[in-house]
Design a protein around this motif. Structure first.
Motif, PDB file in Angstrom:
ATOM      1  N   UNK A 100      -3.631   3.592  16.592  1.00  0.00           N
ATOM      2  CA  UNK A 100      -1.208   3.694  16.187  1.00  0.00           C
ATOM      3  C   UNK A 100      -1.686   3.138  14.828  1.00  0.00           C
ATOM      4  N   UNK A 101       0.031   4.238  13.971  1.00  0.00           N
ATOM      5  CA  UNK A 101      -0.439   4.752  12.550  1.00  0.00           C
ATOM      6  C   UNK A 101       0.165   3.599  12.200  1.00  0.00           C
ATOM      7  N   UNK A 102       0.025   3.228  11.426  1.00  0.00           N
ATOM      8  CA  UNK A 102       0.703   1.684   9.712  1.00  0.00           C
ATOM      9  C   UNK A 102       0.988   2.302   8.391  1.00  0.00           C
ATOM     10  N   UNK A 103       0.210   3.305   7.940  1.00  0.00           N
ATOM     11  CA  UNK A 103       0.503   3.548   6.344  1.00  0.00           C
ATOM     12  C   UNK A 103       1.029   5.072   6.970  1.00  0.00           C
ATOM     13  N   UNK A 104       1.995   6.009   6.341  1.00  0.00           N
ATOM     14  CA  UNK A 104       1.537   7.340   6.019  1.00  0.00           C
ATOM     15  C   UNK A 104       2.729   7.511   5.288  1.00  0.00           C
ATOM     16  N   UNK A 105       1.727   8.005   3.562  1.00  0.00           N
ATOM     17  CA  UNK A 105       2.281   8.174   2.991  1.00  0.00           C
ATOM     18  C   UNK A 105       2.801   7.121   1.671  1.00  0.00           C
ATOM     19  N   UNK A 106       4.041   7.694   1.531  1.00  0.00           N
ATOM     20  CA  UNK A 106       4.827   6.196   1.251  1.00  0.00           C
ATOM     21  C   UNK A 106       6.208   5.450   1.832  1.00  0.00           C
ATOM     22  N   UNK A 107       5.330   5.601   3.971  1.00  0.00           N
ATOM     23  CA  UNK A 107       6.182   4.749   4.618  1.00  0.00           C
ATOM     24  C   UNK A 107       4.893   3.948   5.812  1.00  0.00           C
ATOM     25  N   UNK A 108       5.029   2.682   5.361  1.00  0.00           N
ATOM     26  CA  UNK A 108       4.557   1.288   6.412  1.00  0.00           C
ATOM     27  C   UNK A 108       5.840   1.048   7.192  1.00  0.00           C
ATOM     28  N   UNK A 134      -3.409  14.757  -1.624  1.00  0.00           N
ATOM     29  CA  UNK A 134      -2.373  14.156  -2.909  1.00  0.00           C
ATOM     30  C   UNK A 134      -2.866  13.207  -3.048  1.00  0.00           C
ATOM     31  N   UNK A 135      -3.469  12.098  -2.847  1.00  0.00           N
ATOM     32  CA  UNK A 135      -3.590  10.932  -3.297  1.00  0.00           C
ATOM     33  C   UNK A 135      -3.666   9.307  -2.573  1.00  0.00           C
ATOM     34  N   UNK A 136      -2.837   9.591  -1.426  1.00  0.00           N
ATOM     35  CA  UNK A 136      -2.229   8.849  -0.669  1.00  0.00           C
ATOM     36  C   UNK A 136      -3.554   8.268   0.573  1.00  0.00           C
ATOM     37  N   UNK A 137      -3.115   6.964   0.563  1.00  0.00           N
ATOM     38  CA  UNK A 137      -4.553   6.913   2.112  1.00  0.00           C
ATOM     39  C   UNK A 137      -3.351   6.952   3.112  1.00  0.00           C
ATOM     40  N   UNK A 138      -3.422   7.290   4.139  1.00  0.00           N
ATOM     41  CA  UNK A 138      -3.349   6.798   5.158  1.00  0.00           C
ATOM     42  C   UNK A 138      -4.114   5.827   6.287  1.00  0.00           C
ATOM     43  N   UNK A 139      -3.028   4.448   6.663  1.00  0.00           N
ATOM     44  CA  UNK A 139      -3.759   3.858   7.593  1.00  0.00           C
ATOM     45  C   UNK A 139      -3.411   4.000   9.504  1.00  0.00           C
ATOM     46  N   UNK A 140      -4.143   3.265   9.405  1.00  0.00           N
ATOM     47  CA  UNK A 140      -3.623   3.008  10.971  1.00  0.00           C
ATOM     48  C   UNK A 140      -5.012   2.163  11.706  1.00  0.00           C
ATOM     49  N   UNK A 141      -4.586   1.730  13.090  1.00  0.00           N
ATOM     50  CA  UNK A 141      -5.075   0.576  13.823  1.00  0.00           C
ATOM     51  C   UNK A 141      -6.648   1.292  14.405  1.00  0.00           C
ATOM     52  N   UNK A 142      -7.116   1.101  15.168  1.00  0.00           N
ATOM     53  CA  UNK A 142      -8.232   1.013  15.605  1.00  0.00           C
ATOM     54  C   UNK A 142      -8.578   2.205  16.609  1.00  0.00           C
ATOM     55  N   UNK A 143      -7.196   1.139  17.083  1.00  0.00           N
ATOM     56  CA  UNK A 143      -6.674   2.640  19.049  1.00  0.00           C
ATOM     57  C   UNK A 143      -6.184   3.784  18.449  1.00  0.00           C
ATOM     58  N   UNK A 162       0.776  -1.081   0.221  1.00  0.00           N
ATOM     59  CA  UNK A 162      -0.032   0.137   0.045  1.00  0.00           C
ATOM     60  C   UNK A 162       0.774   0.833  -0.077  1.00  0.00           C
ATOM     61  N   UNK A 163       2.060   1.309   0.843  1.00  0.00           N
ATOM     62  CA  UNK A 163       2.799   2.552   1.267  1.00  0.00           C
ATOM     63  C   UNK A 163       3.063   2.577  -0.368  1.00  0.00           C
ATOM     64  N   UNK A 164       4.084   1.210  -1.195  1.00  0.00           N
ATOM     65  CA  UNK A 164       4.552   1.530  -2.415  1.00  0.00           C
ATOM     66  C   UNK A 164       3.252   2.056  -3.455  1.00  0.00           C
TER      67      UNK A 164
END
Length: 552
Positions: free
Chosen positions: A233-241, A222-231, A178-180
């Motif tokens: 905590x971040x998992x994906x920020x732009x191009x960083x996983x 910018x089209x990137x999607x950021x992902x976090x846990x329900x609590x 997803x980061x890629x």
């Protein structure tokens, strides 16, 4: 203007029809591709030019190729994927627990009945070697049933840990993908184009992650999607996983999230989807079953041993425990061991190895209660221990290993609940401690016909021994019922989530999916447009030849 302009118009029309045919063909090719969204060509006319006092169009151009997308349906798909992941994860362990806590002819309740029935048979012939041997054998089979149930519960927990550990690598791979894709989408759309295929791939990966982890997501401008846990905590920020790690801790397994040089433990309440269902069973439901199984074994050991120690064997032996008494007697957890108003004044009933005593307690804290028991010097030592979570328990340890201990503290309940004792893991360790049939205490004397103790022990079968409201068999029935109810609710919720997800997928396919019929109609339309554009070019070419010939 003139014929040259008409020639350019035909050329742009031909190109637009060709591109439309290519897109329709791509839609048809991907009709069975999971997660694919129908793509459409966005056409726009080329600005008109003034000619002879009129503004005349100069053709058509392809502005963009867009995919069909429904935000509402997509969010509903994610929500239902998370719900289905939770219920799917529970189904296999619960099915195994249903097998473990069987309600058939052969289960723990059956062995409990047979054990007490053996004592009833012994009461009819207290001196009989066969009857005494059967009592010991039934005790061993009962202990073995406890041991087997405890092992099965541990195996289910171990299987859950193995499942989580086996899926961590796949979860981390999807986070990296997803980061890629975020990076690729940003690069493409920065130039004004649409990264349709990449967005479809990312949506599919996001749905799979939601099924597994219950992740939450939001899209940046910018089209990137950021992902976090329900609590949170971040998992994906732009191009960083970031990466999750499964860390063994004793016989258990914990999830940690590495953020820079810091590591954060990820607990079940910070998860959703499949992992949430697995951790809910592992950390809540199964420990409760194990605790109840230990309580059943504990009460069995204490009540049987207490009566057996008061009896006398054929060889004159007394004070002998029927079951071994491994481990320490432990209370529930308390927040503050020094709270002065924790317990009210009252009498403590303490029985050690069949010898009953009453101790007056003046009221006070958990530490005061332990001091009172130790001062009485009744053959047990009380200590207050701090646990890993910062709470405190009181532990009773018999001075003589194997002595049974019965302690009734119901009279001292204050702002804290009165202590209730158990033995952690006693269901794993319970075993018969005697092998010599002459030491089976059937009576209160060594007289051959004395059956008073055998009758007293057999009567335990119908006494509300556990929590003052359940017999051994009925309490097992409650445990089995709780498993059955949980499994039934799981099957119902799983079926409902599957149906809802199927309906949503059908709704999505109808809204943004590929319809062969529609694409065939579009293909015919674009084909006719292409043919007409080609005819226009052919006609203009003939006109230009005619003009040239006239000039010559």
């Amino acid at each position: 203007m003139g014929l040259a302009a008409a020639l350019n118009t035909g050329k742009t029309s031909l190109f637009a029809s060709q591109k439309s045919i290519e897109v329709a063909g791509n839609n048809i090719a991907n009709v069975n591709t999971e997660g694919y969204s129908r793509q459409n060509v966005v056409l726009g006319d080329i600005p008109s030019l003034e000619f002879g006092g009129f503004f005349v169009g100069t053709g058509v151009r392809v502005n963009n190729i867009e995919r069909e997308y429904d935000v509402f349906i997509n969010q509903q798909l994610l929500d239902k994927s998370q719900e289905l992941g939770t219920e799917d994860a529970k189904s296999t362990p619960l099915a195994e627990l249903e097998r473990v806590f069987s309600v058939g002819d052969e289960n723990l309740a059956t062995e409990i009945d047979r054990f007490f029935d053996a004592w009833q048979e012994l009461s009819t012939n207290p001196s009989g070697e066969v009857e005494r041997d059967i009592v010991i054998q039934r005790g061993e089979l009962l202990a073995s049933s406890f041991n087997s149930l405890a092992r099965d519960l541990d195996n289910v927990r171990s299987n859950i840990n193995d499942t989580v550990a086996s899926e961590i690598d796949d979860v981390n791979l999807k986070l990296n993908q997803i980061a890629e894709l975020n990076t690729q989408i940003q690069n493409i759309e920065a130039n004004g184009k649409s990264a349709n295929s990449f967005r479809d791939q990312r949506d599919l990966l996001l749905q799979e992650l939601t099924y597994t982890l219950g992740v939450q997501s939001y899209e940046e401008p910018n089209g990137a999607i950021n992902i976090q846990l329900p609590g949170g905590l971040p998992l994906v920020q732009n191009g960083t996983a970031l990466q999750l790690e499964a860390t063994p801790r004793g016989e258990d397994l914990t999830l940690t999230l590495n953020i820079g040089e810091s590591s954060f433990e990820v607990k079940g309440d910070n998860l959703g989807g499949k992992f949430n269902g697995l951790f809910e069973l592992r950390d809540e439901f199964i420990p409760e079953l194990k605790q109840n199984l230990d309580l059943t074994a504990y009460e069995m050991v204490q009540t049987v041993n207490s009566l057996h120690a008061q009896g006398v064997g054929l060889d004159g032996s007394t004070g002998v425990a029927f079951f071994n008494n491994p481990g320490n007697h432990t209370t529930q957890s308390y927040v503050d061991p020094d709270q002065a108003t924790a317990f009210s004044a009252g009498d403590l009933s303490i029985e050690v190895d069949g010898v009953a005593n009453t101790v007056a307690f003046a009221g006070g804290s958990l530490n005061d209660l332990a001091d009172t028991i130790n001062t009485a010097a009744l053959g047990v030592t009380a200590t207050v221990n701090e646990q890993d979570d910062g709470t405190f328990v009181m532990v009773l340890r018999p001075d003589n290993a194997g002595d049974s201990v019965q302690l009734d503290t119901s009279a001292v309940g204050g702002s804290y609940e009165a202590p209730e004792f158990s033995m952690p893991n006693i269901s794993d360790l319970i075993a018969v401690s005697i092998r010599d049939t002459s030491k089976v205490a059937a009576g209160n004397s060594s007289a051959p016909g004395d059956n008073t103790n055998a009758l007293a022990i057999s009567a335990l079968k119908d006494e509300d021994t556990i929590n003052g409201e359940d017999t051994f068999v009925s309490f097992y029935g409650k445990m089995a019922a709780s498993v059955g109810i949980e499994a039934g609710q799981n099957r119902l919720a799983q079926s409902g989530a599957e149906d809802s997800l199927t309906q949503l997928k059908n709704l999505r396919d109808g809204s943004v999916g590929v319809s062969i019929e529609e694409e065939m109609i579009s293909l015919i339309k674009f084909q006719r447009g292409f043919e007409a554009s080609a005819k226009l070019l052919s006609t203009v070419d003939e006109l230009m030849v005619t003009v040239i010939n006239i000039k010559n």
